[in-house]
Design a protein around this motif. Structure first.
Motif, PDB file in Angstrom:
ATOM      1  N   TYR A 244       0.850  -1.201   0.000  1.00  0.00           N
ATOM      2  CA  TYR A 244       0.000   0.000   0.000  1.00  0.00           C
ATOM      3  C   TYR A 244       0.874   1.234   0.000  1.00  0.00           C
ATOM      4  O   TYR A 244       1.980   1.228   0.546  1.00  0.00           O
ATOM      5  CB  TYR A 244      -0.918   0.016   1.232  1.00  0.00           C
ATOM      6  CG  TYR A 244      -1.875  -1.145   1.235  1.00  0.00           C
ATOM      7  CD1 TYR A 244      -3.101  -1.066   0.570  1.00  0.00           C
ATOM      8  CD2 TYR A 244      -1.528  -2.333   1.857  1.00  0.00           C
ATOM      9  CE1 TYR A 244      -3.955  -2.151   0.535  1.00  0.00           C
ATOM     10  CE2 TYR A 244      -2.374  -3.427   1.829  1.00  0.00           C
ATOM     11  CZ  TYR A 244      -3.581  -3.332   1.166  1.00  0.00           C
ATOM     12  OH  TYR A 244      -4.421  -4.408   1.123  1.00  0.00           O
ATOM     13  N   GLN A 245       0.342   2.294  -0.602  1.00  0.00           N
ATOM     14  CA  GLN A 245       1.073   3.552  -0.614  1.00  0.00           C
ATOM     15  C   GLN A 245       0.165   4.699  -0.222  1.00  0.00           C
ATOM     16  O   GLN A 245      -1.027   4.693  -0.536  1.00  0.00           O
ATOM     17  CB  GLN A 245       1.626   3.810  -2.015  1.00  0.00           C
ATOM     18  CG  GLN A 245       2.938   3.091  -2.283  1.00  0.00           C
ATOM     19  CD  GLN A 245       3.372   3.255  -3.710  1.00  0.00           C
ATOM     20  OE1 GLN A 245       2.737   2.688  -4.605  1.00  0.00           O
ATOM     21  NE2 GLN A 245       4.423   4.007  -3.932  1.00  0.00           N
ATOM     22  N   ALA A 246       0.767   5.685   0.445  1.00  0.00           N
ATOM     23  CA  ALA A 246       0.045   6.912   0.741  1.00  0.00           C
ATOM     24  C   ALA A 246       0.038   7.773  -0.524  1.00  0.00           C
ATOM     25  O   ALA A 246       0.718   7.465  -1.500  1.00  0.00           O
ATOM     26  CB  ALA A 246       0.719   7.652   1.892  1.00  0.00           C
TER      27      ALA A 246
ATOM     28  N   TRP B 154       5.484   4.242   1.352  1.00  0.00           N
ATOM     29  CA  TRP B 154       4.865   2.923   1.548  1.00  0.00           C
ATOM     30  C   TRP B 154       4.197   2.839   2.908  1.00  0.00           C
ATOM     31  O   TRP B 154       4.692   3.386   3.891  1.00  0.00           O
ATOM     32  CB  TRP B 154       5.924   1.823   1.405  1.00  0.00           C
ATOM     33  CG  TRP B 154       6.506   1.780   0.037  1.00  0.00           C
ATOM     34  CD1 TRP B 154       7.641   2.404  -0.388  1.00  0.00           C
ATOM     35  CD2 TRP B 154       5.954   1.131  -1.102  1.00  0.00           C
ATOM     36  NE1 TRP B 154       7.830   2.171  -1.731  1.00  0.00           N
ATOM     37  CE2 TRP B 154       6.826   1.384  -2.194  1.00  0.00           C
ATOM     38  CE3 TRP B 154       4.811   0.351  -1.330  1.00  0.00           C
ATOM     39  CZ2 TRP B 154       6.578   0.888  -3.474  1.00  0.00           C
ATOM     40  CZ3 TRP B 154       4.581  -0.146  -2.605  1.00  0.00           C
ATOM     41  CH2 TRP B 154       5.450   0.129  -3.658  1.00  0.00           C
ATOM     42  N   LEU B 155       3.074   2.158   2.941  1.00  0.00           N
ATOM     43  CA  LEU B 155       2.353   1.936   4.196  1.00  0.00           C
ATOM     44  C   LEU B 155       2.267   0.437   4.427  1.00  0.00           C
ATOM     45  O   LEU B 155       2.104  -0.333   3.487  1.00  0.00           O
ATOM     46  CB  LEU B 155       0.927   2.501   4.093  1.00  0.00           C
ATOM     47  CG  LEU B 155       0.813   4.006   3.798  1.00  0.00           C
ATOM     48  CD1 LEU B 155      -0.630   4.374   3.507  1.00  0.00           C
ATOM     49  CD2 LEU B 155       1.341   4.798   4.990  1.00  0.00           C
ATOM     50  N   SER B 156       2.353   0.049   5.679  1.00  0.00           N
ATOM     51  CA  SER B 156       2.245  -1.382   5.934  1.00  0.00           C
ATOM     52  C   SER B 156       0.763  -1.766   5.900  1.00  0.00           C
ATOM     53  O   SER B 156      -0.102  -0.934   6.170  1.00  0.00           O
ATOM     54  CB  SER B 156       2.891  -1.739   7.260  1.00  0.00           C
ATOM     55  OG  SER B 156       1.959  -1.581   8.294  1.00  0.00           O
ATOM     56  N   PRO B 157       0.452  -3.019   5.552  1.00  0.00           N
ATOM     57  CA  PRO B 157      -0.949  -3.427   5.411  1.00  0.00           C
ATOM     58  C   PRO B 157      -1.796  -3.131   6.646  1.00  0.00           C
ATOM     59  O   PRO B 157      -2.996  -2.905   6.522  1.00  0.00           O
ATOM     60  CB  PRO B 157      -0.847  -4.932   5.141  1.00  0.00           C
ATOM     61  CG  PRO B 157       0.477  -5.103   4.485  1.00  0.00           C
ATOM     62  CD  PRO B 157       1.368  -4.085   5.139  1.00  0.00           C
TER      63      PRO B 157
ATOM     64  N   LYS C 112       7.533  -2.123   3.091  1.00  0.00           N
ATOM     65  CA  LYS C 112       6.781  -2.242   4.341  1.00  0.00           C
ATOM     66  C   LYS C 112       5.760  -3.365   4.342  1.00  0.00           C
ATOM     67  O   LYS C 112       4.752  -3.296   5.038  1.00  0.00           O
ATOM     68  CB  LYS C 112       6.066  -0.914   4.650  1.00  0.00           C
ATOM     69  CG  LYS C 112       6.973   0.184   5.170  1.00  0.00           C
ATOM     70  CD  LYS C 112       6.153   1.100   6.038  1.00  0.00           C
ATOM     71  CE  LYS C 112       6.913   2.277   6.589  1.00  0.00           C
ATOM     72  NZ  LYS C 112       6.012   3.144   7.344  1.00  0.00           N
ATOM     73  N   ASN C 113       5.986  -4.387   3.538  1.00  0.00           N
ATOM     74  CA  ASN C 113       4.986  -5.467   3.497  1.00  0.00           C
ATOM     75  C   ASN C 113       5.520  -6.767   4.095  1.00  0.00           C
ATOM     76  O   ASN C 113       5.086  -7.847   3.733  1.00  0.00           O
ATOM     77  CB  ASN C 113       4.494  -5.692   2.058  1.00  0.00           C
ATOM     78  CG  ASN C 113       5.600  -6.198   1.153  1.00  0.00           C
ATOM     79  OD1 ASN C 113       6.780  -6.038   1.459  1.00  0.00           O
ATOM     80  ND2 ASN C 113       5.222  -6.811   0.044  1.00  0.00           N
ATOM     81  N   VAL C 114       6.473  -6.613   5.014  1.00  0.00           N
ATOM     82  CA  VAL C 114       7.037  -7.802   5.656  1.00  0.00           C
ATOM     83  C   VAL C 114       6.128  -8.264   6.783  1.00  0.00           C
ATOM     84  O   VAL C 114       5.634  -7.452   7.561  1.00  0.00           O
ATOM     85  CB  VAL C 114       8.438  -7.485   6.229  1.00  0.00           C
ATOM     86  CG1 VAL C 114       8.981  -8.676   6.988  1.00  0.00           C
ATOM     87  CG2 VAL C 114       9.386  -7.076   5.113  1.00  0.00           C
TER      88      VAL C 114
END
Ligand code: ANZ
Ligand code: ZN
Length: 860
Positions: free
Chosen positions: A601-603, A608-611, A643-645
Motif C-alpha cells: 500500500y502507498q500513501a 509505503w504503508l504497511s498493510p 513495508k509489506n514484511v
C-alpha cells in the motif's frame, strides 16, 4: 472435544526429539542414505517467511524419507561471514562477531520452535575457526595444485570511504555510503582457476536432469561457450572520404587521423558470425582497448569519450541497456576479402574489453546492437542472410534479422546456409593465415580477494625475499584478531598493530600476512561436505563424506541459481581432481522455491504503508492514522522497503508451528510465489483443528466402509508421490479430501483406521499434532519414527469413470458413474443429463449407442 494446544504440544515434542536425538543422522547406519539440504541462512537477525517456507519444504521431505526407512541427513548451519556484520559494526559499534553470534542464537531458537527435523549436532557457522581453518587448509591444497593464483585486477575504489566496494555497493557509479564517484583501481588479488573446469562444468549440466531447466540454462549462459573466428584487420590511418561511415553526429568529431597514428597496424576481432563478413560496415573497439588508448594520445576528444565510457556502468547488463555510443577514430580497417573495402574504426561503449579480443566488426543487418549503432551514425546496413523472402542488399527497418537462412550479397558465400558459410570463412582465414577458428568463454576466473575484516583470512604470508609463502598447515587456523575497530574506513586487518606482522615461515625474516579475506561464496562452496563429515583435524573424512554425498535434494532460492551453485560445483570438482573425494557433482536434485509475497500500500505522496496501517472503506483504502486515501499496490515479495514484511514470530506465537507449516505448503505450488494472508493462516489453523477433532473421534465401532478404505489407500500412495515430487500443495489437497471424507463417514472400523493412517500421513507436515495424536491413540514410540503406511495397489484402480454423452456425435455432457455400469443404466442416466434433456426437448432419440465405460451417443 478440546482444541489442539500448540503451545504445549510444540514445546513437548521439540524437547522429546532433542532428548532422544531423533534426527541425528548416523554415519554407520545400514539403511539407505538420503541427504536433504536447504541453503543455509545468512544470520541477518531473525527468521523471515522465506526461510520458513524453504525449511518447511525440506523438512517435509526429510521426515517423509525417514518414515520410508531411510537414514536422512538434514543439517543446518550459518553462512556467517559477510558485509552486513561489518555494517552493523560501523553503525552500532558492535563487534561483527558479537552481532553475528547473537543473531545465530536468535535464529536457532526460532528454527527450533518450528520443529524442524534437523540434526543439530552437525550445526556449523562459517565464522568460527573450526570451520574456516579447514577452509584455509583446502585453499592451500588448491594453491599447491596450481588452482590459485594472484594477478592485478581492477576494483571499485571509494575515494572518500577509502575502501573497496563490491559491485552491488556501486550505485550509478557512486559509493552507496559516501556517494562519491567510484574509481577503478588496480590491486593484486587472489583468483581461483574455475576456467580450468569450464568445459566440464558445462557438460555436467546435461546430466543434471533433476535440476530446473531454467537454472541449467542460466549456468550455461554464464559459462558462455562461444565458437567462432578470431582474425586481424589491417588498419590504415587514412581519413575517410566523406559519405559512408561519416559518423559526425553525437560524440563523434569530424574524422581525422589520430595523432599517434603510427604503430597502430592491426586490430584483432572475435566473431561468432564469420558468415556475415560481407555485411560488415564498421569495426569497433572497447574504451579500454590499447588501440583506444593510442588514439587518445594527443586527441583530447577521444580521451574525453573514453572517460565518459568508463564513468558509465561496465557490466554486460548495463552495457546492453545503455544507449549505444561511438567515437570515430579516423582509422579504417581493410576488409579481409577485399583490399579496396575500408571500414571505419570506432571506439564504442558496447564493446567489452574482457570478452573475446575486446574488438568486433559490426554487421548491422544481423545484430541488434550493431543496427542501433549504424542507424545512429548513418552507417550502411547490408543484408547478407536471407530468410528466402527478401534478398535486397538494402536492409530496411530497425529490427535486425538474426534467424537462419541462406547467404546473399556475399560473393563466394552466396547460396550457402549460415553454418556452411561460417565453415567456409574460417577455412579461408586459416588457409590464408589471417585468422583461426577459436572458442571463447564468458566464464572468468573467480576473484576471491575481499578487502574486508569479516571473512576467512587468506592463509598466505608475503616475504620480501621469498615472495608468496603459504602458511604451514600446522599453523592453521589463521584466526581473525578480535581487537579491531571500525571507526575509520578501510580494512581493519590492514591497520591492526600486530596481526599482520609475522616472521616468514621459510627464511624467518620479517614478513606480512595477507590481509585480504575470502569471498563468502568460498565458505558456501563446501559446507555441504563439512555437514556430511566434520572431524576436528581435517576438512572432512573422505569415506564418511562419500557415504552421504551427493546431496540428493537441495532446496533454495533462485537468486543462487548461478554463482553459488557454480562455485560449489567447481569446488567439488577441484577436490575431486586433487583426489580428495570421489564426487564431482555436489547436488543431484535441485529445487528453487518461489517467494513469499504480500500486499503493498502507498500513501498519496508515494510513501509505503504497511498493510495494517490501512483499512478499507467501501471500495477505497484509507490510511488509518491520517484518514487520507491510500492506494492498494501489487502483491510483491516481502521487503522492508515496501513495508509489506510479515514477521513469522508473532504468527508462530499465535497459531503454533503446525498451522504455520501447513500454510506454507498449501495454496501455491512450491515453485511459485505464495501470497501471505491472514485468511490463509486461519484456514490452516482450522485444518489443524479438524484433524485434531477427528483424532478425538476414534472409536471402537465395527463394520467396514469400502469407499473410505479405497480413499485411504489412494491417499497413502498419492501423498507419497506428491512429497517425492515436492508437489506439497497437491499432497495437501489430497489430505483435505481425506479429512473431508472421514468427516462424512459413519462410524466404522475403517473410519477409525483412516484416522490412524491420517496421523501418519500428516506427520511430515504437522509433526507436533501428529506426535500428540499418536501418543493419544496409545501408539508406542514416536510418529517421527513410524513407518509410512502401506497401501494395497489393487485398491488404487479407479473405481469411477467419466462417460461422454453425445447427441448426434457432438459432446454435450459427461457422467461420472461406477466402473462397469450396465448399458441400460448408462442409457437411462444419459437421457436424464441436463444438456441432453434441453437439446432433445421431449423428443425421443432414434437410436442409442452405448460403449460401456466410455460413451453414450444419442442419435436424434
Ligand atoms: C560479427 C557479428 C555479426 C556478430 C552478427 C554477431 C552477429 P557471444 O555469442 O556472446 O559470444 N562481440 C565479440 N566480442 C565482443 C566484445 N568484447 N564486446 C561486445 N561484443 C562482442 O557473442 C559474440 C558476438 O558478440 C560476436 O560476433 C561479436 O559480434 C560480439 F550478425 O561479430 B559478432
Ligand atoms: Zn622469506
Amino acid at each position: 472435544a478440546e482444541r489442539f494446544n500448540p503451545k504445549a504440544a510444540d514445546a513437548r515434542w521439540q524437547r522429546v526429539w532433542a532428548e532422544q536425538g531423533t534426527f541425528h543422522a548416523r554415519d554407520d547406519s545400514p539403511k539407505p542414505k538420503s541427504y536433504v539440504l536447504e541453503m543455509f541462512p545468512y544470520p541477518s537477525g531473525r527468521i523471515h517467511m522465506g526461510h520458513v517456507r524453504n525449511y518447511t519444504m525440506g523438512d517435509v521431505l526429510a521426515r517423509f524419507r525417514r518414515m520410508k526407512g531411510m537414514e536422512v541427513l538434514h543439517p543446518m548451519g550459518w553462512d556467517a561471514f559477510g558485509m552486513p556484520a561489518e555494517n552493523a559494526a560501523m553503525e552500532k559499534g558492535v563487534h561483527p562477531g558479537t552481532w553475528t553470534r547473537a543473531n545465530i542464537a536468535t535464529m536457532r531458537d526460532q528454527l527450533k520452535s518450528l520443529g524442524f527435523a534437523l540434526d543439530w549436532s552437525r550445526e556449523l557457522a562459517t565464522c568460527e575457526p573450526d570451520y574456516y581453518g579447514q577452509e584455509q587448509a583446502l585453499f592451500l591444497d588448491l594453491f599447491e595444485a596450481g588452482l590459485v593464483y594472484r594477478k592485478e585486477s581492477a576494483v571499485n575504489w571509494d575515494p572518500v570511504d577509502m575502501t573497496v566496494l563490491a559491485n552491488e555497493q556501486v550505485i550509478d557509479g557512486r559509493g552507496w555510503r559516501s556517494g562519491a564517484l567510484v574509481e577503478k583501481r588496480k590491486l593484486s588479488q587472489w583468483f581461483l582457476k574455475i576456467t580450468d573446469f569450464a568445459e566440464d562444468l558445462l557438460h555436467g549440466l546435461d546430466k543434471l536432469d533433476q535440476w530446473p531447466e531454467k537454472v541449467r540454462v542460466m549456468q550455461e549462459n554464464w559459462i558462455g561457450k562461444s565458437q567462432g573466428l578470431q582474425f586481424r584487420f589491417r588498419l590504415s590511418p587514412l581519413p575517410l572520404a566523406g559519405g559512408a561511415g561519416g559518423g559526425t553526429e553525437g560524440a563523434s568529431p569530424p574524422l581525422t587521423p589520430p595523432a599517434g597514428g603510427r604503430g597502430i597496424e592491426e586490430v584483432e576481432v572475435f566473431t561468432t558470425r564469420p558468415d556475415t563478413i560481407f555485411g560488415s560496415s564498421f569495426v569497433a573497439v572497447a574504451a579500454d582497448h590499447p588501440l583506444a588508448a593510442k588514439v587518445a594520445e594527443g586527441n583530447p576528444a577521444a580521451a574525453a569519450f573514453i572517460d565518459e565510457c568508463r564513468a558509465g556502468g561496465t557490466t554486460a547488463a548495463e552495457l546492453e541497456t545503455a544507449e549505444k555510443k561511438g567515437f570515430a577514430t579516423g582509422l579504417t580497417a581493410t576488409h579481409p576479402f577485399d583490399p579496396d573495402w575500408q571500414l571505419p574504426v570506432y571506439i564504442a561503449n558496447f564493446v567489452l574489453m574482457d570478452y573475446g579480443t575486446g574488438a568486433v566488426f559490426g554487421v548491422p543487418a544481423h545484430d541488434q546492437r550493431d543496427l542501433d549503432f549504424a542507424r545512429k551514425y548513418g552507417l550502411p546496413v547490408r543484408r547478407v542472410v536471407s530468410d528466402g523472402e527478401l534478398t535486397d542488399p538494402v536492409f530496411e527497418g530497425d529490427e535486425a534479422y538474426t534467424g537462419p537462412g541462406k547467404l546473399v550479397n556475399s560473393r563466394f558465400l552466396d547460396g550457402m546456409d549460415v553454418e556452411e558459410a561460417k565453415r567456409a570463412v574460417i577455412g579461408r582465414a586459416e588457409a590464408e593465415g589471417w585468422g583461426h577458428g577459436t572458442t571463447v568463454w564468458r566464464l572468468r576466473d573467480w576473484g576471491v580477494s575481499r578487502q574486508r575484516y569479516w571473512g576467512t583470512p587468506i592463509p598466505i604470508i608475503h616475504c620480501d625475499a621469498c615472495g608468496v609463502v603459504p602458511v604451514p598447515k600446522n599453523q592453521l587456523p589463521v584466526v581473525l584478531p578480535e581487537d579491531v575497530s571500525f571507526d575509520v574506513p578501510g580494512n581493519p586487518l590492514d591497520r591492526h598493530p600486530t596481526w599482520k606482522h609475522v616472521d616468514c615461515p621459510k627464511c624467518g625474516a620479517k614478513a606480512r600476512r595477507e590481509t585480504d579475506t575470502l569471498d563468502t561464496f568460498v565458505d558456501s562452496s563446501w559446507y555441504f561436505i563439512r555437514f556430511a563429515s566434520q572431524p576436528s583435524t581435517k576438512p572432512f573424512d573422505r569415506a564418511v563424506a562419500e557415504s552421504w554425498l551427493p546431496v540428493g535434494q537441495y532446496i533454495g532460492g533462485v537468486e543462487h541459481a548461478i554463482l553459488h551453485l557454480l562455485y560449489a560445483r567447481f569446488w567439488t570438482r577441484a577436490l575431486n581432481r586433487l583426489g580428495k573425494i570421489d564426487v564431482r557433482e555436489p547436488f543431484t536434485g535441485l529445487f528453487t522455491q518461489g517467494m513469499v509475497t504480500h500486499e503493498t500500500y502507498q500513501a498519496g505522496d508515494g510513501s509505503w504503508l504497511s498493510p495494517d496501517e490501512v483499512t478499507k472503506q467501501g471500495d477505497d483504502w484509507i490510511h488509518i492514522e491520517s484518514g487520507k486515501p491510500a492506494i492498494a499496490g501489487r502483491v510483491e515479495k516481502m521487503s522492508k522497503s515496501k513495508k509489506n514484511v510479515v514477521d513469522p514470530a508473532p504468527i508462530l506465537d499465535a497459531y503454533g508451528a503446525d498451522a504455520v507449516r501447513w500454510f506454507m505448503l498449501s495454496d501455491s505450488p512450491p515453485e511459485r510465489d505464495l501470497a501471505w494472508s491472514e485468511a490463509g493462516i486461519e484456514g490452516a489453523w482450522r485444518f489443524v483443528n479438524r484433524v485434531w477433532r477427528l483424532v478425538q473421534s476414534v472409536d471402537v465401532a465395527e463394520g467396514s466402509d469400502p469407499a473410505l478404505e479405497r480413499r485411504r489407500h489412494k491417499t497413502i500412495a498419492g501423498v507419497a508421490d506428491d512429497i517425492e515430487a515436492l508437489s506439497f500443495n497437491k499432497a495437501v489437497a489430497k489430505l483435505y479430501e481425506l479429512v473431508g471424507a472421514i468427516e462424512k463417514a459413519k462410524p466404522s472400523a475403517d473410519r477409525s483406521d483412516a484416522i490412524r493412517t491420517l496421523v501418519r500421513l500428516v506427520a511430515p507436515m504437522i509433526p507436533h499434532l501428529a506426535e500428540e495424536a499418536w501418543a493419544g491413540l496409545g501408539k508406542q514410540g514416536l510418529v517421527a519414527n513410524a513407518d509410512w503406511p502401506r497401501h494395497d495397489p489393487a485398491l488404487l484402480v479407479e473405481d469411477e469413470v467419466t462417460i461422454a454423452v453425445q447427441v448426434n456425435g457432438k459432446l454435450r455432457d459427461t457422467l461420472t458413474v461406477p466402473r462397469g455400469e450396465s448399458r441400460e443404466a448408462l442409457e437411462a442416466k444419459a437421457l436424464e443429463a441436463p444438456n441432453v434433456v434441453r437439446i432433445l426437448d421431449g423428443a425421443k432419440p432414434k437410436k442409442v449407442i452405448v460403449v460401456p465405460d466410455r460413451l453414450v451417443n444419442l442419435v436424434a
